[in-house]
Design a protein around this motif. Sequence first.
Motif, PDB file in Angstrom:
ATOM      1  N   GLU A   1     -10.649   4.816  -4.218  1.00  0.00           N
ATOM      2  CA  GLU A   1     -10.592   4.862  -2.751  1.00  0.00           C
ATOM      3  C   GLU A   1      -9.287   4.214  -2.259  1.00  0.00           C
ATOM      4  O   GLU A   1      -8.631   4.718  -1.369  1.00  0.00           O
ATOM      5  CB  GLU A   1     -11.808   4.144  -2.168  1.00  0.00           C
ATOM      6  CG  GLU A   1     -11.982   4.348  -0.697  1.00  0.00           C
ATOM      7  CD  GLU A   1     -12.856   5.549  -0.363  1.00  0.00           C
ATOM      8  OE1 GLU A   1     -13.156   5.705   0.823  1.00  0.00           O
ATOM      9  OE2 GLU A   1     -13.234   6.327  -1.259  1.00  0.00           O
ATOM     10  N   GLU A   2      -8.920   3.086  -2.874  1.00  0.00           N
ATOM     11  CA  GLU A   2      -7.683   2.396  -2.512  1.00  0.00           C
ATOM     12  C   GLU A   2      -6.470   3.302  -2.737  1.00  0.00           C
ATOM     13  O   GLU A   2      -5.555   3.347  -1.904  1.00  0.00           O
ATOM     14  CB  GLU A   2      -7.527   1.113  -3.328  1.00  0.00           C
ATOM     15  CG  GLU A   2      -6.222   0.385  -3.056  1.00  0.00           C
ATOM     16  CD  GLU A   2      -5.975  -0.790  -3.997  1.00  0.00           C
ATOM     17  OE1 GLU A   2      -5.084  -1.586  -3.678  1.00  0.00           O
ATOM     18  OE2 GLU A   2      -6.650  -0.900  -5.047  1.00  0.00           O
ATOM     19  N   GLU A   3      -6.451   4.033  -3.843  1.00  0.00           N
ATOM     20  CA  GLU A   3      -5.331   4.929  -4.130  1.00  0.00           C
ATOM     21  C   GLU A   3      -5.270   6.086  -3.134  1.00  0.00           C
ATOM     22  O   GLU A   3      -4.184   6.466  -2.686  1.00  0.00           O
ATOM     23  CB  GLU A   3      -5.428   5.455  -5.564  1.00  0.00           C
ATOM     24  CG  GLU A   3      -5.137   4.407  -6.608  1.00  0.00           C
ATOM     25  CD  GLU A   3      -5.461   4.863  -8.016  1.00  0.00           C
ATOM     26  OE1 GLU A   3      -4.749   4.435  -8.944  1.00  0.00           O
ATOM     27  OE2 GLU A   3      -6.432   5.637  -8.207  1.00  0.00           O
TER      28      GLU A   3
ATOM     29  N   ALA B   1       0.835  -1.200   0.000  1.00  0.00           N
ATOM     30  CA  ALA B   1       0.000   0.000   0.000  1.00  0.00           C
ATOM     31  C   ALA B   1       0.871   1.252   0.000  1.00  0.00           C
ATOM     32  O   ALA B   1       0.593   2.213  -0.724  1.00  0.00           O
ATOM     33  CB  ALA B   1      -0.935   0.000   1.208  1.00  0.00           C
TER      34      ALA B   1
END
Length: 153
Positions: free
Chosen positions: A122-124, A39
Amino acid sequence: MKQVVAVTAAAGVAAAAYHWLARSDPPDAGILPYRDPQAVALGEAVYLDNCASCHGADLQGEPNWQDRDSDGYLPAPPQDESGHTWHHPDAQLLDITRRGVAEVVGDGYRSRMGGFDGVLTEEEMLAVLAYIKSRWPAEVIARHNQINSQAGD
């Protein structure tokens, strides 16, 4: 009997120490995956592509970031420990990233930072914030985790 008392006392001290440590640096405080190397790596790449042009490649922000420019805007603040990003809980940081500063603050507040909803996933967005947090010193991370715990994130 003395052994039972000693063991009970030791257990009580250990429990108190654990409780104090857990309160001062909750292991899972917040929603940012700042301990996840994948991440953080994604966040660094996304940050460099989308954020560094204003906030700086080294998170240093723009010069004089606390003084409004001739158009009435504040320059981009640093994202390192010298800025105020870490003073806000994760959910608020994500909301600012998603909707933009002016939208979150409201009341006619003006900011050049628009939202990234529809630009980043959203993940980024979470990864970018995780990357930023991963660069803070341990004591700032611990304080930010406390802020998250108090905010209920």
